[in-house]
Design an enzyme around this catalytic site. Structure first.
Site, PDB file in Angstrom:
ATOM      1  N   ASN A   1      -6.764   5.346  -1.249  1.00 49.50           N
ATOM      2  CA  ASN A   1      -6.270   5.800   0.057  1.00 49.50           C
ATOM      3  C   ASN A   1      -6.017   7.308   0.087  1.00 49.50           C
ATOM      4  O   ASN A   1      -6.140   7.941   1.129  1.00 49.50           O
ATOM      5  CB  ASN A   1      -5.014   5.025   0.467  1.00 49.50           C
ATOM      6  CG  ASN A   1      -5.377   3.629   0.966  1.00 49.50           C
ATOM      7  OD1 ASN A   1      -6.500   3.398   1.416  1.00 49.50           O
ATOM      8  ND2 ASN A   1      -4.457   2.700   0.880  1.00 49.50           N
TER       9      ASN A   1
ATOM     10  N   SER B   1       0.831  -1.215   0.000  1.00 53.29           N
ATOM     11  CA  SER B   1       0.000   0.000   0.000  1.00 53.29           C
ATOM     12  C   SER B   1       0.855   1.250   0.000  1.00 53.29           C
ATOM     13  O   SER B   1       0.416   2.305  -0.437  1.00 53.29           O
ATOM     14  CB  SER B   1      -0.867   0.057   1.258  1.00 53.29           C
ATOM     15  OG  SER B   1      -1.642  -1.079   1.396  1.00 53.29           O
TER      16      SER B   1
ATOM     17  N   HIS C   1      -2.609  -3.588  -6.222  1.00 52.53           N
ATOM     18  CA  HIS C   1      -3.027  -3.281  -4.851  1.00 52.53           C
ATOM     19  C   HIS C   1      -4.475  -3.682  -4.581  1.00 52.53           C
ATOM     20  O   HIS C   1      -5.409  -3.069  -5.095  1.00 52.53           O
ATOM     21  CB  HIS C   1      -2.838  -1.769  -4.607  1.00 52.53           C
ATOM     22  CG  HIS C   1      -3.100  -1.337  -3.218  1.00 52.53           C
ATOM     23  ND1 HIS C   1      -3.912  -0.277  -2.895  1.00 52.53           N
ATOM     24  CD2 HIS C   1      -2.672  -1.839  -2.033  1.00 52.53           C
ATOM     25  CE1 HIS C   1      -3.955  -0.135  -1.590  1.00 52.53           C
ATOM     26  NE2 HIS C   1      -3.209  -1.074  -1.044  1.00 52.53           N
TER      27      HIS C   1
ATOM     28  N   GLU D   1      -5.983  -1.666  -7.560  1.00 53.10           N
ATOM     29  CA  GLU D   1      -5.273  -0.593  -8.251  1.00 53.10           C
ATOM     30  C   GLU D   1      -4.033  -1.166  -8.945  1.00 53.10           C
ATOM     31  O   GLU D   1      -3.239  -1.872  -8.310  1.00 53.10           O
ATOM     32  CB  GLU D   1      -4.875   0.504  -7.255  1.00 53.10           C
ATOM     33  CG  GLU D   1      -6.100   1.235  -6.720  1.00 53.10           C
ATOM     34  CD  GLU D   1      -5.820   2.124  -5.522  1.00 53.10           C
ATOM     35  OE1 GLU D   1      -6.509   3.134  -5.370  1.00 53.10           O
ATOM     36  OE2 GLU D   1      -4.915   1.803  -4.718  1.00 53.10           O
TER      37      GLU D   1
HETATM   38  N1  LIG Z   1      -3.643  -5.204   5.823  1.00 52.70           N
HETATM   39  C1  LIG Z   1      -4.221  -4.429   4.913  1.00 52.70           C
HETATM   40  O1  LIG Z   1      -5.329  -3.895   5.123  1.00 52.70           O
HETATM   41  C2  LIG Z   1      -3.560  -4.200   3.574  1.00 52.70           C
HETATM   42  C3  LIG Z   1      -4.330  -3.722   2.506  1.00 52.70           C
HETATM   43  C4  LIG Z   1      -3.737  -3.587   1.244  1.00 52.70           C
HETATM   44  C5  LIG Z   1      -2.384  -3.888   1.076  1.00 52.70           C
HETATM   45  N2  LIG Z   1      -1.642  -4.322   2.150  1.00 52.70           N
HETATM   46  C6  LIG Z   1      -0.226  -4.666   1.906  1.00 52.70           C
HETATM   47  O2  LIG Z   1      -0.122  -6.073   1.860  1.00 52.70           O
HETATM   48  C7  LIG Z   1       1.148  -6.494   2.380  1.00 52.70           C
HETATM   49  C8  LIG Z   1       0.916  -7.509   3.474  1.00 52.70           C
HETATM   50  O3  LIG Z   1       0.133  -6.933   4.488  1.00 52.70           O
HETATM   51  P1  LIG Z   1      -0.645  -7.854   5.551  1.00 52.70           P
HETATM   52  O4  LIG Z   1      -1.485  -6.917   6.343  1.00 52.70           O
HETATM   53  O5  LIG Z   1      -1.249  -9.026   4.862  1.00 52.70           O
HETATM   54  O6  LIG Z   1       0.597  -8.350   6.446  1.00 52.70           O
HETATM   55  P2  LIG Z   1       0.642  -9.528   7.530  1.00 52.70           P
HETATM   56  O7  LIG Z   1       1.630  -9.097   8.538  1.00 52.70           O
HETATM   57  O8  LIG Z   1      -0.719  -9.930   7.939  1.00 52.70           O
HETATM   58  O9  LIG Z   1       1.265 -10.760   6.681  1.00 52.70           O
HETATM   59  C9  LIG Z   1       2.562 -10.770   6.181  1.00 52.70           C
HETATM   60  C10 LIG Z   1       2.995 -12.217   5.986  1.00 52.70           C
HETATM   61  O10 LIG Z   1       4.230 -12.238   5.271  1.00 52.70           O
HETATM   62  C11 LIG Z   1       4.998 -13.300   5.783  1.00 52.70           C
HETATM   63  N3  LIG Z   1       6.380 -13.072   5.380  1.00 52.70           N
HETATM   64  C12 LIG Z   1       7.281 -12.203   5.922  1.00 52.70           C
HETATM   65  N4  LIG Z   1       8.451 -12.284   5.241  1.00 52.70           N
HETATM   66  C13 LIG Z   1       8.276 -13.205   4.254  1.00 52.70           C
HETATM   67  C14 LIG Z   1       9.108 -13.735   3.237  1.00 52.70           C
HETATM   68  N5  LIG Z   1      10.370 -13.321   3.091  1.00 52.70           N
HETATM   69  N6  LIG Z   1       8.603 -14.673   2.416  1.00 52.70           N
HETATM   70  C15 LIG Z   1       7.333 -15.093   2.543  1.00 52.70           C
HETATM   71  N7  LIG Z   1       6.492 -14.627   3.500  1.00 52.70           N
HETATM   72  C16 LIG Z   1       6.964 -13.697   4.345  1.00 52.70           C
HETATM   73  C17 LIG Z   1       4.736 -13.285   7.269  1.00 52.70           C
HETATM   74  O11 LIG Z   1       5.071 -14.527   7.861  1.00 52.70           O
HETATM   75  C18 LIG Z   1       3.231 -12.998   7.283  1.00 52.70           C
HETATM   76  O12 LIG Z   1       2.487 -14.187   7.248  1.00 52.70           O
HETATM   77  C19 LIG Z   1       1.877  -5.218   2.828  1.00 52.70           C
HETATM   78  O13 LIG Z   1       2.785  -4.838   1.813  1.00 52.70           O
HETATM   79  C20 LIG Z   1       0.742  -4.186   2.958  1.00 52.70           C
HETATM   80  O14 LIG Z   1       1.156  -2.865   2.641  1.00 52.70           O
HETATM   81  C21 LIG Z   1      -2.199  -4.500   3.382  1.00 52.70           C
END
Ligand SMILES: NC(=O)c1ccc[n+]([C@@H]2O[C@H](COP(=O)([O-])OP(=O)(O)OC[C@H]3O[C@@H](n4cnc5c(N)ncnc54)[C@H](O)[C@@H]3O)[C@@H](O)[C@H]2O)c1
Length: 295
Positions: free
Chosen positions: A201, A129, A150, A162
């Protein structure tokens, strides 16, 4: 397909989703439901187990409510492979969606390794994001096949995706990513240029900023701002209700991270949000934010 070509939408058969957290688990299931052979990859078995349990609960509920058929769900599960063997999955992948932790260093090393492992036609997209793909593309030898794709939370429900090209992203990559989002049943929004926060956003932040400004100046109570957003603008919830849902901590920390990147005092967290954060009033998750949820 020659080695230098980018996968077209019809050539995408196998999708890899990296990171089985909040976003990755649901994105992978969206892909599997849409008919793609999908690998959901994490570094921790425990995260994969949590993803499996969380998805099963959600999809069982969808079946009970008649939103999906049991058959559709069973077929999707059969297409979804949960694994910690990233390298084996990457070698077979036509399209990667990276949804690992929001950490530039981790994302850069992941993209550099994926670049080595994946076939040359594979597109490497990030679901980040806040990190624009130009900051990650430089870690690869295929910057023209790198972009942001996204999704919104919850990815199984939210229609918006997006598609954000960096200055080096090719038109083919944008076309395939957009077509893939459509094939997944989404309504993609195509940006022409990279901009922090993308579109949705930025709109949300503009509304939130104005709402906090009206409140901080003592012009109107926050509850009435929420009422106006719902009754005049038709929003499903007001900006203060939404902050409580997202988490006051998340709202606060995103602004703090932005300030650390820009150094611009205008990026600093709003003082009223800071006060709630410091009092541990994180919103619905802590029982108290702008509103009280104790009852
Ligand atoms: N949470 C939201 O509302 C949201 C919305 C849109 C986009 N995002 C984006 O999505 C991405 C993930 O966010 P999230 O909230 O799902 O995070 P999260 O913390 O829930 O999950 C991240 C996962 O990545 C894993 N991980 C870490 N390093 C890794 C690696 N090297 N290889 C494989 N897996 C690995 C972790 O074990 C974990 O399970 C971020 O870049 C965030 O900006 C989040």
């Amino acid at each position: 397909m020659t080695e230098t070509q980018t996968a077209t939408a019809s050539e995408v058969n196998r999708v890899s989703v990296i990171g089985a957290g909040t976003m990755g688990a649901q994105i992978a299931m969206v892909a599997a439901l849409a008919g793609f052979s999908t690998d959901l990859i994490d570094i921790q078995d425990q995260q994969l187990e949590q993803a499996r349990t969380g998805l099963a609960k959600r999809l069982d509920r969808d079946v009970q409510k008649g939103r999906r058929s049991q058959d559709e769900v069973d077929t999707a599960w059969a297409r979804l492979n949960l694994t910690t063997d990233r390298d084996a999955a990457a070698k077979q992948s036509d399209f990667v969606i990276e949804a690992a932790v929001e950490d530039l260093g981790i994302k850069k090393s992941l993209f550099s390794e994926l670049d080595e492992l994946c076939p040359p036609h594979t597109i490497l997209a990030t679901n980040s994001s806040n990190i624009v793909s130009s900051r990650i593309a430089e870690a690869t030898n295929r910057p023209e096949k790198v972009c942001n794709m996204h999704f919104f939370n919850p990815a199984l429900v939210m229609k918006c995706v997006e598609v954000v090209p960096n200055p080096q992203t090719s038109a083919e990559t944008v076309a395939t990513t957009t077509a893939l989002a459509e094939a997944m049943g989404k309504d993609p929004v195509q940006l022409h240029k990279e901009v922090p926060g993308f579109v949705a956003n930025r709109l949300l932040n503009a509304l939130r900023k104005e709402a906090l400004d009206l409140y901080n100046k003592g012009i109107v109570d926050f509850q009435d701002i929420d009422t106006a957003a719902k009754t005049a603008l038709g929003h499903p919830m007001g900006p203060f209700e939404l902050m409580d849902l997202v988490g006051i901590d998340v709202v606060y920390l995103i602004r703090l991270a932005e300030y650390e990147q820009t150094g611009d005092p205008a990026s600093l967290p709003d003082p009223a949000v800071k006060e709630l954060y410091e009092a541990g009033r994180y919103g619905r998750k802590s029982g108290h934010g702008w509103y009280s949820y104790e009852s």
